[in-house]
Design an enzyme around this catalytic site. Structure first.
Site, mmCIF file in Angstrom:
data_model
loop_
_atom_site.group_PDB
_atom_site.id
_atom_site.type_symbol
_atom_site.label_atom_id
_atom_site.label_comp_id
_atom_site.label_asym_id
_atom_site.label_seq_id
_atom_site.Cartn_x
_atom_site.Cartn_y
_atom_site.Cartn_z
ATOM 1 C CG ASP A 81 -24.808 -3.293 36.700
ATOM 2 O OD1 ASP A 81 -25.536 -4.213 36.235
ATOM 3 O OD2 ASP A 81 -23.895 -2.758 36.043
ATOM 4 C CG HIS B 240 -31.928 -4.243 18.870
ATOM 5 N ND1 HIS B 240 -31.521 -4.892 17.720
ATOM 6 C CD2 HIS B 240 -31.477 -2.979 18.757
ATOM 7 C CE1 HIS B 240 -30.852 -4.055 16.964
ATOM 8 N NE2 HIS B 240 -30.805 -2.885 17.559
ATOM 9 C CG ASP B 241 -33.889 -1.589 16.140
ATOM 10 O OD1 ASP B 241 -33.528 -1.150 17.245
ATOM 11 O OD2 ASP B 241 -33.141 -1.644 15.143
ATOM 12 C CG ASP C 133 -24.722 -4.575 16.062
ATOM 13 O OD1 ASP C 133 -24.680 -3.848 15.060
ATOM 14 O OD2 ASP C 133 -25.777 -4.994 16.571
ATOM 15 C CG ASP D 36 -22.926 -8.419 33.352
ATOM 16 O OD1 ASP D 36 -23.017 -9.651 33.114
ATOM 17 O OD2 ASP D 36 -23.159 -7.927 34.480
ATOM 18 C CG ASP E 184 -26.633 0.088 13.237
ATOM 19 O OD1 ASP E 184 -27.582 -0.596 13.654
ATOM 20 O OD2 ASP E 184 -26.593 1.343 13.329
ATOM 21 C CG ASP F 180 -27.040 -7.510 36.404
ATOM 22 O OD1 ASP F 180 -25.803 -7.404 36.275
ATOM 23 O OD2 ASP F 180 -27.696 -6.938 37.312
ATOM 24 C CD GLU G 39 -30.563 -2.056 10.870
ATOM 25 O OE1 GLU G 39 -31.588 -2.013 11.551
ATOM 26 O OE2 GLU G 39 -29.614 -1.257 11.029
#
Ligand code: TEU
Length: 587
Positions: free
Chosen positions: A49, A361-362, A122, A53, A229, A45, A287
């Site tokens: 916030d 990330h899954d 992605d 990013d 995806d 970050d 994927e």
């Protein structure tokens, strides 16, 4: 950084300082490459916030260069209401303000290329956000975009909104019905994921052309490829048949009707042609949760001009009761894991190409799931898992933090979870009478937020991820497990991954050696041979938390072999400590 050895694989030499995306590249450069996945929300970050990013990523490219990776796959940064952390896109050609601006993305592309790294975006085109202008327009039944999505009337004889009125019995991958009623028109739309992720209708050629135009726009902007995806879901059985309902269940599985559908390969070939994906410098990886070896062979056969490689789920679905949801967890004996990866190696040995991954990330963190994240064994097991995977044949993917041996997160209550899949599962499971403790136990093992806690940069507040309040708490173990400490420690997981990546760049047998699994039924040892005209590599790994002694007669002759990489340098002999592994070069 070690220069990629493009020429050795393709038999073509090329200047490594040629600008990316221009000029001629040897075919299949990605065979020698390692990809690093960044989940932007959790990486770094820059503005305090609490959410990662684009400038945060650009500021940390030295970490990737030091690791030696060739490609950065960026999870979605497009404009999004963030119902599914950006996998619900409302504008494919803009950046969400949470992550920055298009200028920040251009700076990231330039920065990556300056560090010798390609950038892969992605591509989420099975569905859009319900806030995408296409879907907003489509809500009007008279709109020309009505047919861009899957709108259907209620089941005959049922009033809209009543139980069982949904057009099919399909369950959403995020629990509950896959159909959402739109009160205004009295019709339902299909959403295989959340209600805010309506499925695009790929049967409509205008939809496909709009997607291809958007992809060309990104290629022109300088990106180096796409991770696609759930791309195996874009072609459906047009009859939309009901799915089988498990005993005692309320919904049926849409799998048969939507996965690997009749026009999938036609669409992929068309996309490849229309976007120019076969130009040589781009990387495509699809994927495909439901892909079989047979389909992967066809899709990744270069002569068919579809995709370079796919993500199979075969090895990450092994700890699930067959046919059950991901939460129905069963023990995973090592021989099943070895056999499954070997089947894919053998299946794609002569045609096509594998991707190799433990994490994304899954998925929960590999060291917790397949290794041993206790203080005694975390480092060795993370290294050994890396060694075994990277010594298979295919393109390895490293998910942020995997190179540090980051572990699952110690979430206490459901209030700490942020992931829509976990929250919806918890809600629906309790409604259908599941025991709260069992639900929480499944979430602790499999919840996607395990992979999404902030990247652990240093031992300071919030692990150096943010100066604000992180959107998901950092793992308290960042005091020990962090990038700063790992980079400085020659025996860290980071430096082991660095050596593994360098080995792929340097050693043609890692890239192309013929694969053979030895001792497939051994419950602790994972032994792999990679062989070619120039010699052979032998990987000897103890994938357990107990010592084990290998029988000399079970192994290839290791006399005179050199150890290229080891978890416990200097040790010899056939007795292996817990999670000890070595890569030998023979002859
Ligand atoms: O995931 C697709 C998918 O089927 C699973 O990995 C899914 O995340 C779930 O865990 C299955 O139980 C892709 C993305 O990687 C994921 O982050 C998105 O949520 C999903 O598609 C929808 O775009």
């Amino acid at each position: 950084m070690i220069a990629p050895i493009w020429g050795r694989v393709a038999g073509v030499t090329t200047s490594s300082d040629a600008p990316f995306g221009t000029g001629s590249r040897p075919a299949q450069w990605w065979r020698t490459a390692v990809v690093y996945q960044v989940y932007p929300r959790s990486f770094a970050d820059s503005d305090g916030d609490g959410v990662g990013d684009l400038p945060g990523i650009t500021a940390h490219l030295d970490h990737l260069e030091r690791l030696g990776v060739d490609v950065l796959w960026l999870s979605p940064v497009y404009r999004s209401p963030m119902d599914d952390n950006g996998y619900d896109i409302s504008d494919y050609q803009d950046i969400d303000p949470l992550f920055g601006t298009l200028a920040d993305l251009d700076a990231l592309i330039t920065g990556c290329h300056a560090h010798g790294i390609r950038l892969v975006m992605d591509l989420v085109v099975n569905h859009t956000s319900d806030e995408h202008p296409w879907f907003v327009e489509s809500r009007d039944p008279t709109s020309p975009k009505r047919d861009w999505y899957w709108w259907r009337p209620p089941r005959p004889g049922h009033e809209p909104g009543t139980e069982g009125a949904e057009p099919t019995n399909w369950e959403s991958i995020f629990s509950g019905s896959a159909w959402q009623l739109d009160e205004a028109s009295g019709e339902y739309y299909l959403h295989l994921f959340s209600t805010k992720q309506p499925d695009l209708n790929w049967e409509n050629p205008q939809v496909r052309q709009a997607v291809y135009a958007m992809m060309r726009w990104w290629v022109d902007r300088g990106v180096d490829g796409f991770r696609m995806d759930v791309i195996d879901l874009i072609s459906r059985d047009p009859a939309l048949p009901d799915g089988p309902v498990p005993p005692g269940g309320r919904f049926g599985s849409p799998h048969e009707a939507v996965a690997n559908g009749p026009r999938l390969e036609e669409f992929l070939t068309e996309m490849n042609r229309e976007v120019g994906l076969g130009a040589g410098h781009l990387l495509t990886v699809g994927e495909m949760p439901g892909v079989t070896i047979e389909l992967a062979r066809r899709v990744t056969d270069p002569r068919r001009h579809e995709l370079d490689m796919v993500f199979s789920f075969a090895h990450v679905d092994l700890d699930v009761r067959p046919g059950g949801p991901k939460w129905d967890i069963v023990p995973l004996p090592l021989p099943r894991l070895k056999r499954t990866l070997a089947d894919w190696q053998e299946g794609l040995a002569d045609v096509g190409w594998n991707s190799l991954y433990w994490n994304n990330h899954d998925q929960p963190r590999a060291v917790t799931r397949f290794g041993d994240d206790s203080p005694e064994h975390r480092v060795a097991s993370a290294k050994t898992l890396g060694t075994v995977l990277h010594l298979h044949r295919g393109t390895p993917y490293v998910y942020q933090g995997e190179e540090l041996g980051m572990t699952n997160a110690p979430f206490g209550s459901i209030a700490e979870y942020r992931d829509i899949e976990s929250i919806r599962y918890h809600e629906q499971a309790l409604l259908s009478g599941a025991l709260p403790d069992a639900v929480m136990a499944a979430l602790a093992l499999k919840g996607r937020d395990n992979a999404r806690t902030p990247m652990q940069w240093d031992a300071g507040p919030h692990a150096g991820f943010t100066t604000g309040t992180p959107w998901l708490p950092v793992n308290p173990n960042h005091v020990e497990v962090n990038a700063e400490a790992a980079r400085a420690d020659p025996s860290s997981v980071f430096n082991h991954y660095r050596a593994l990546i360098a080995l792929r760049h340097d050693h043609p047998l890692v890239v192309d050696g013929r694969f053979e699994l030895l001792l497939p039924d051994h419950p602790q040892l994972w032994v792999v041979v990679r062989e070619g005209a120039i010699g052979r590599l032998v990987v000897l790994a103890n994938c357990s938390s107990q010592p084990v002694t290998a029988a000399a007669g079970d192994l290839p002759d290791l006399a005179g072999a050199t150890v290229l990489l080891a978890t416990h340098p200097g040790r010899e002999g056939l007795e292996l400590l817990p999670w000890e592994s070595r890569v030998y070069e023979v002859g």
